[in-house]
Design a protein around this motif. Structure first.
Motif, PDB file in Angstrom:
ATOM      1  N   THR A  88      16.213   6.658  25.367  1.00  0.00           N
ATOM      2  CA  THR A  88      16.068   7.593  24.302  1.00  0.00           C
ATOM      3  C   THR A  88      14.933   7.586  23.331  1.00  0.00           C
ATOM      4  O   THR A  88      14.801   8.473  22.567  1.00  0.00           O
ATOM      5  CB  THR A  88      17.496   7.179  23.170  1.00  0.00           C
ATOM      6  OG1 THR A  88      17.024   5.647  22.647  1.00  0.00           O
ATOM      7  CG2 THR A  88      18.776   6.749  23.884  1.00  0.00           C
ATOM      8  N   VAL A  89      13.921   6.641  23.621  1.00  0.00           N
ATOM      9  CA  VAL A  89      12.839   6.773  22.907  1.00  0.00           C
ATOM     10  C   VAL A  89      11.845   7.716  23.669  1.00  0.00           C
ATOM     11  O   VAL A  89      11.336   7.239  24.955  1.00  0.00           O
ATOM     12  CB  VAL A  89      12.228   5.340  22.735  1.00  0.00           C
ATOM     13  CG1 VAL A  89      10.926   5.580  21.976  1.00  0.00           C
ATOM     14  CG2 VAL A  89      13.386   4.493  21.807  1.00  0.00           C
ATOM     15  N   VAL A  90      11.377   8.705  23.128  1.00  0.00           N
ATOM     16  CA  VAL A  90      10.639   9.456  24.025  1.00  0.00           C
ATOM     17  C   VAL A  90       8.998   9.708  23.782  1.00  0.00           C
ATOM     18  O   VAL A  90       8.542  10.624  24.209  1.00  0.00           O
ATOM     19  CB  VAL A  90      11.051  11.052  23.695  1.00  0.00           C
ATOM     20  CG1 VAL A  90      12.714  11.024  24.585  1.00  0.00           C
ATOM     21  CG2 VAL A  90      11.355  11.468  22.262  1.00  0.00           C
ATOM     22  N   ALA A  91       8.724   8.997  22.668  1.00  0.00           N
ATOM     23  CA  ALA A  91       7.291   9.129  22.112  1.00  0.00           C
ATOM     24  C   ALA A  91       6.802   7.953  21.415  1.00  0.00           C
ATOM     25  O   ALA A  91       7.573   7.326  20.788  1.00  0.00           O
ATOM     26  CB  ALA A  91       6.907  10.333  21.240  1.00  0.00           C
ATOM     27  N   VAL A  92       5.722   7.590  21.594  1.00  0.00           N
ATOM     28  CA  VAL A  92       4.922   6.500  20.672  1.00  0.00           C
ATOM     29  C   VAL A  92       4.466   7.173  19.113  1.00  0.00           C
ATOM     30  O   VAL A  92       3.839   8.294  19.131  1.00  0.00           O
ATOM     31  CB  VAL A  92       3.732   5.806  21.127  1.00  0.00           C
ATOM     32  CG1 VAL A  92       3.404   4.718  20.334  1.00  0.00           C
ATOM     33  CG2 VAL A  92       4.467   5.136  22.535  1.00  0.00           C
ATOM     34  N   GLY A  93       5.082   6.829  18.219  1.00  0.00           N
ATOM     35  CA  GLY A  93       4.501   7.112  16.885  1.00  0.00           C
ATOM     36  C   GLY A  93       5.614   7.113  15.970  1.00  0.00           C
ATOM     37  O   GLY A  93       6.895   6.776  16.306  1.00  0.00           O
ATOM     38  N   GLU A  94       5.676   7.793  14.743  1.00  0.00           N
ATOM     39  CA  GLU A  94       4.461   8.462  14.263  1.00  0.00           C
ATOM     40  C   GLU A  94       3.207   7.683  14.015  1.00  0.00           C
ATOM     41  O   GLU A  94       3.560   6.615  13.092  1.00  0.00           O
ATOM     42  CB  GLU A  94       4.753   9.152  13.100  1.00  0.00           C
ATOM     43  CG  GLU A  94       3.884   9.947  12.253  1.00  0.00           C
ATOM     44  CD  GLU A  94       4.524  10.703  11.010  1.00  0.00           C
ATOM     45  OE1 GLU A  94       3.852  11.525  10.286  1.00  0.00           O
ATOM     46  OE2 GLU A  94       5.857  10.593  10.721  1.00  0.00           O
ATOM     47  N   CYS A  95       2.179   7.986  14.551  1.00  0.00           N
ATOM     48  CA  CYS A  95       0.872   7.162  14.201  1.00  0.00           C
ATOM     49  C   CYS A  95      -0.227   8.080  14.101  1.00  0.00           C
ATOM     50  O   CYS A  95      -0.180   9.175  14.557  1.00  0.00           O
ATOM     51  CB  CYS A  95       0.914   6.166  15.603  1.00  0.00           C
ATOM     52  SG  CYS A  95       0.529   7.060  17.160  1.00  0.00           S
ATOM     53  N   GLY A  96      -1.279   7.441  13.568  1.00  0.00           N
ATOM     54  CA  GLY A  96      -2.456   8.298  13.312  1.00  0.00           C
ATOM     55  C   GLY A  96      -3.302   7.683  12.245  1.00  0.00           C
ATOM     56  O   GLY A  96      -3.250   6.476  11.931  1.00  0.00           O
ATOM     57  N   LEU A  97      -3.842   8.719  11.518  1.00  0.00           N
ATOM     58  CA  LEU A  97      -4.622   8.361  10.361  1.00  0.00           C
ATOM     59  C   LEU A  97      -4.350   9.427   9.195  1.00  0.00           C
ATOM     60  O   LEU A  97      -4.017  10.441   9.293  1.00  0.00           O
ATOM     61  CB  LEU A  97      -6.109   8.493  10.625  1.00  0.00           C
ATOM     62  CG  LEU A  97      -6.766   7.957  11.774  1.00  0.00           C
ATOM     63  CD1 LEU A  97      -8.246   8.261  12.014  1.00  0.00           C
ATOM     64  CD2 LEU A  97      -6.854   6.278  11.523  1.00  0.00           C
ATOM     65  N   ASP A  98      -4.587   8.670   7.796  1.00  0.00           N
ATOM     66  CA  ASP A  98      -3.940   9.535   6.540  1.00  0.00           C
ATOM     67  C   ASP A  98      -5.071   8.899   5.612  1.00  0.00           C
ATOM     68  O   ASP A  98      -5.048   7.982   4.901  1.00  0.00           O
ATOM     69  CB  ASP A  98      -2.785   9.189   6.293  1.00  0.00           C
ATOM     70  CG  ASP A  98      -2.294  10.358   5.323  1.00  0.00           C
ATOM     71  OD1 ASP A  98      -2.942  10.398   4.186  1.00  0.00           O
ATOM     72  OD2 ASP A  98      -1.221  10.948   5.376  1.00  0.00           O
ATOM     73  N   TYR A  99      -6.105   9.804   5.362  1.00  0.00           N
ATOM     74  CA  TYR A  99      -7.332   9.326   4.330  1.00  0.00           C
ATOM     75  C   TYR A  99      -6.747  10.195   2.917  1.00  0.00           C
ATOM     76  O   TYR A  99      -7.514  10.210   2.032  1.00  0.00           O
ATOM     77  CB  TYR A  99      -8.682   9.735   4.724  1.00  0.00           C
ATOM     78  CG  TYR A  99      -9.180   8.912   5.951  1.00  0.00           C
ATOM     79  CD1 TYR A  99      -8.266   7.855   6.556  1.00  0.00           C
ATOM     80  CD2 TYR A  99     -10.086   9.628   6.627  1.00  0.00           C
ATOM     81  CE1 TYR A  99      -8.656   7.099   7.815  1.00  0.00           C
ATOM     82  CE2 TYR A  99     -10.870   8.655   7.717  1.00  0.00           C
ATOM     83  CZ  TYR A  99     -10.198   7.456   8.061  1.00  0.00           C
ATOM     84  OH  TYR A  99     -10.496   6.759   9.435  1.00  0.00           O
ATOM     85  N   PHE A 100      -5.803  10.952   3.274  1.00  0.00           N
ATOM     86  CA  PHE A 100      -5.514  11.590   1.936  1.00  0.00           C
ATOM     87  C   PHE A 100      -5.166  10.822   0.557  1.00  0.00           C
ATOM     88  O   PHE A 100      -5.371  10.839  -0.299  1.00  0.00           O
ATOM     89  CB  PHE A 100      -4.407  12.788   2.111  1.00  0.00           C
ATOM     90  CG  PHE A 100      -3.982  13.539   0.892  1.00  0.00           C
ATOM     91  CD1 PHE A 100      -4.851  14.375   0.325  1.00  0.00           C
ATOM     92  CD2 PHE A 100      -2.596  13.247   0.418  1.00  0.00           C
ATOM     93  CE1 PHE A 100      -4.550  15.233  -0.852  1.00  0.00           C
ATOM     94  CE2 PHE A 100      -2.218  14.122  -0.656  1.00  0.00           C
ATOM     95  CZ  PHE A 100      -3.215  14.859  -1.381  1.00  0.00           C
ATOM     96  N   ARG A 101      -4.226   9.660   0.984  1.00  0.00           N
ATOM     97  CA  ARG A 101      -3.440   8.717   0.153  1.00  0.00           C
ATOM     98  C   ARG A 101      -4.203   7.368   0.280  1.00  0.00           C
ATOM     99  O   ARG A 101      -4.310   6.599  -0.462  1.00  0.00           O
ATOM    100  CB  ARG A 101      -2.130   8.880   0.081  1.00  0.00           C
ATOM    101  CG  ARG A 101      -1.431  10.141   0.054  1.00  0.00           C
ATOM    102  CD  ARG A 101       0.234   9.999  -0.177  1.00  0.00           C
ATOM    103  NE  ARG A 101       0.693  11.338  -0.624  1.00  0.00           N
ATOM    104  CZ  ARG A 101       0.733  12.065  -1.587  1.00  0.00           C
ATOM    105  NH1 ARG A 101       0.298  11.178  -2.800  1.00  0.00           N
ATOM    106  NH2 ARG A 101       1.503  12.894  -2.047  1.00  0.00           N
ATOM    107  N   ASP A 102      -4.614   7.042   1.679  1.00  0.00           N
ATOM    108  CA  ASP A 102      -5.087   5.704   1.754  1.00  0.00           C
ATOM    109  C   ASP A 102      -4.309   4.681   1.506  1.00  0.00           C
ATOM    110  O   ASP A 102      -4.704   3.733   0.545  1.00  0.00           O
ATOM    111  CB  ASP A 102      -6.635   5.675   1.316  1.00  0.00           C
ATOM    112  CG  ASP A 102      -7.721   6.478   1.796  1.00  0.00           C
ATOM    113  OD1 ASP A 102      -7.716   6.270   3.083  1.00  0.00           O
ATOM    114  OD2 ASP A 102      -8.603   6.771   1.245  1.00  0.00           O
TER     115      ASP A 102
END
Length: 267
Positions: A88-102
């Motif tokens: 049922t798990v179809v993707a890895v994430g939500e992952c990434g980078l967020d420099y807006f709020r840090d």
């Protein structure tokens, strides 16, 4: 018209009192399948638990959002790896980078992002990506891993045309939300959403966030719901000069291909 919402935070506690009604309204609006976003260890567990209740209709991602990168540990990685054994798990994430709020230090964000990309390579699943105000670092890291990844979608895309072209050059998909319906912030997307190849475009609500501001008739709630994916589809279709049914067919085909989804269950 059959729609697939590739990013909905359906396990969010704001849906706890009326989740069944929300799903019924979504089905009535043509939303036949939903990928439930997992953005933390606990949130991923809840997303998977929810997806298991409706096989073939609900699916899940499992990962850690960059806001929570400071919490990413070996134990967390072990939990995620176990979850990714589930179909049922179809993707890895939500992952990434967020420099807006840090909300997490940038080095911690980059480490957590790289570890989850490594996990995606190991489990041969696509990645469900988040990027805000971090394009240069995000692109550099993603470029390093992209040849080994089975696929990638930059979810809730709100950035510039050049950023979009950079991701398309890496053979990524682009996820468009109700941000495009916001006359204050999303007008620029209308100018170039037509440039996304039909086999690289997907749509999502990111509910309960980002309720379309141009929704008619207006809804009293501030909470976004998956039923309004149809409104987002109509807005994107108008920007691309195609009919909503054609837009629905194209984006659903993309979602099924990237996430390896089955045909929707018969109603």
């Amino acid at each position: 018209m059959e729609l697939i919402d590739i990013g909905c935070n359906l396990a969010h506690d704001s849906f706890d009192e009326d989740r069944e009604r929300v799903l019924a309204d979504a089905r009535a609006a043509g939303v036949v399948q939903i990928v439930v976003t997992g953005a933390s260890e606990d949130g991923s567990l809840k997303a998977v638990e929810l997806a298991r209740t409706r096989p073939g209709e609900l699916f899940a991602t499992a990962g850690v959002h960059p806001h929570l990168a400071s919490d990413y540990s070996a134990e967390t990685e072990s939990v995620l790896a176990e979850l990714h054994k589930d179909d049922t798990v179809v993707a890895v994430g939500e992952c990434g980078l967020d420099y807006f709020r840090d909300f997490s230090p940038r080095p911690a964000q980059r480490r957590a992002f790289e570890r989850q990309l490594e996990l995606a390579v190991a489990c041969a699943k696509p990645v469900f990506l988040h990027q805000r105000d971090a394009h240069a670092d995000f692109l550099a890291i993603l470029r390093e891993f992209r040849p080994q990844l089975s696929g990638a979608v930059v979810h809730c895309f709100t950035d510039t045309r050049q950023a979009m072209l950079d991701y398309l050059a890496l053979d990524c998909h682009i996820g468009i939300t109700g941000w495009i319906c916001d006359e204050r912030r999303g007008h620029h997307l209308k100018e170039f959403v037509g440039e996304i190849p039909a086999d690289r475009l997907m749509i999502e609500t990111d509910a309960p966030y980002l309720k379309p501001r141009n929704l008619r008739p207006k809804a009293r709630t501030h909470r976004n719901e998956p039923q309004w994916l149809a409104w987002i589809a109509g807005t994107v279709a108008a920007c691309r000069g195609v009919s909503p049914p054609k837009l629905a067919a194209q984006t659903s085909a993309c979602a099924r291909a990237l996430f390896n989804l089955p045909a929707a269950p018969s109603r």
